[in-house]
Design a protein around this motif. Structure first.
Motif, PDB file in Angstrom:
ATOM      1  N   HIS A   1     -40.896   3.442  46.332  1.00 26.91           N
ATOM      2  CA  HIS A   1     -41.751   2.282  46.083  1.00 26.91           C
ATOM      3  C   HIS A   1     -42.057   2.063  44.605  1.00 26.91           C
ATOM      4  N   GLY A   2     -41.279   2.636  43.709  1.00 23.22           N
ATOM      5  CA  GLY A   2     -41.521   2.458  42.280  1.00 23.22           C
ATOM      6  C   GLY A   2     -40.225   2.393  41.501  1.00 23.22           C
ATOM      7  N   TYR A   3     -40.359   2.226  40.196  1.00 25.32           N
ATOM      8  CA  TYR A   3     -39.198   2.137  39.310  1.00 25.32           C
ATOM      9  C   TYR A   3     -38.876   3.516  38.729  1.00 25.32           C
ATOM     10  N   PRO A   4     -37.674   3.701  38.199  1.00 19.29           N
ATOM     11  CA  PRO A   4     -37.274   5.005  37.667  1.00 19.29           C
ATOM     12  C   PRO A   4     -38.083   5.418  36.431  1.00 19.29           C
ATOM     13  N   ALA A   5     -38.348   6.701  36.329  1.00 22.29           N
ATOM     14  CA  ALA A   5     -39.074   7.247  35.173  1.00 22.29           C
ATOM     15  C   ALA A   5     -38.336   6.961  33.876  1.00 22.29           C
ATOM     16  N   SER A   6     -37.013   6.904  33.925  1.00 27.33           N
ATOM     17  CA  SER A   6     -36.230   6.624  32.719  1.00 27.33           C
ATOM     18  C   SER A   6     -36.591   5.273  32.111  1.00 27.33           C
ATOM     19  N   LEU A   7     -36.935   4.295  32.951  1.00 27.05           N
ATOM     20  CA  LEU A   7     -37.298   2.970  32.436  1.00 27.05           C
ATOM     21  C   LEU A   7     -38.667   3.001  31.771  1.00 27.05           C
ATOM     22  N   LYS A   8     -39.594   3.745  32.335  1.00 26.18           N
ATOM     23  CA  LYS A   8     -40.916   3.886  31.698  1.00 26.18           C
ATOM     24  C   LYS A   8     -40.774   4.586  30.352  1.00 26.18           C
ATOM     25  N   THR A   9     -39.936   5.611  30.299  1.00 25.84           N
ATOM     26  CA  THR A   9     -39.677   6.294  29.035  1.00 25.84           C
ATOM     27  C   THR A   9     -39.068   5.333  28.017  1.00 25.84           C
ATOM     28  N   ALA A  10     -38.172   4.476  28.466  1.00 22.70           N
ATOM     29  CA  ALA A  10     -37.551   3.497  27.566  1.00 22.70           C
ATOM     30  C   ALA A  10     -38.596   2.543  27.001  1.00 22.70           C
TER      31      ALA A  10
END
Length: 186
Positions: A81-90
């Motif tokens: 139900h969420g987006y990948p952690a890699s995108l938040k890091t980006a």
């Protein structure tokens, strides 16, 4: 003739057996048919960004690339139900480079097609002073939506992609001019 708008397409998933390249390649073929954009790809699987947000030579190069862009599209999966952690890091590895620039979303996943991830991302991008494009391209049960050649016959997604590209071009052009004549006060 007006300078093409620089678009960076961010491929978010970093899972080893990810489906992201299929969705990204389809979208890239679609957007590259549009003369408004000069399009590049930032694949987070091959873009080393530190989760502790320290500054590195790679982060500096990444920020320079973001600063040169007029617009962004994030290709995102939905995990739990969420987006990948890699995108938040980006997003977190840059700050001013995002400001007063538009972003669109192409999502994929199971039954929701990644729309829950996109709704969360809209909150994140608002906080970093981006303009979220209303139109979203979404593929529910994504693996069933593409043939072996990476094409889709999902008419709703094809139509949404055209609307997304049009809206993104309008916002990118408008905000590029605004940033030039009246710098963003954020």
């Amino acid at each position: 003739m007006e300078t093409p708008l620089r678009l960076e397409v961010i491929v978010a998933s970093t899972r080893p057996e990810r489906f992201a390249p299929v969705v990204a390649d389809w979208f890239l073929r679609t957007v590259r048919a549009s003369p408004e954009f000069d399009t590049g790809v930032i694949d987070l699987m091959t873009t080393p960004l530190p989760t502790d947000l320290v500054s590195t030579a790679e982060v500096t190069a990444y920020r320079q690339r973001l600063a040169a862009a007029d617009a962004f599209v994030a290709i995102t999966s939905e995990y739990n139900h969420g987006y990948p952690a890699s995108l938040k890091t980006a997003f977190d590895n840059a700050k001013h480079e995002w400001r007063a620039k538009p972003i669109g979303f192409v999502s994929y996943g199971g039954l929701s097609g990644g729309l829950r991830a996109v709704e969360q991302l809209r909150q994140v991008v608002a906080e970093i002073h981006m303009v979220s494009i209303r139109e979203t391209v979404s593929f529910h049960q994504a693996k069933k939506q593409f043939d072996r050649a990476g094409n889709t016959h999902d008419g709703a997604a094809i139509d949404a992609a055209q609307r997304l590209i049009g809206q993104l071009a309008w916002w990118a052009r408008t905000l590029r001019e605004a940033r030039t004549t009246n710098p963003y006060p954020g």
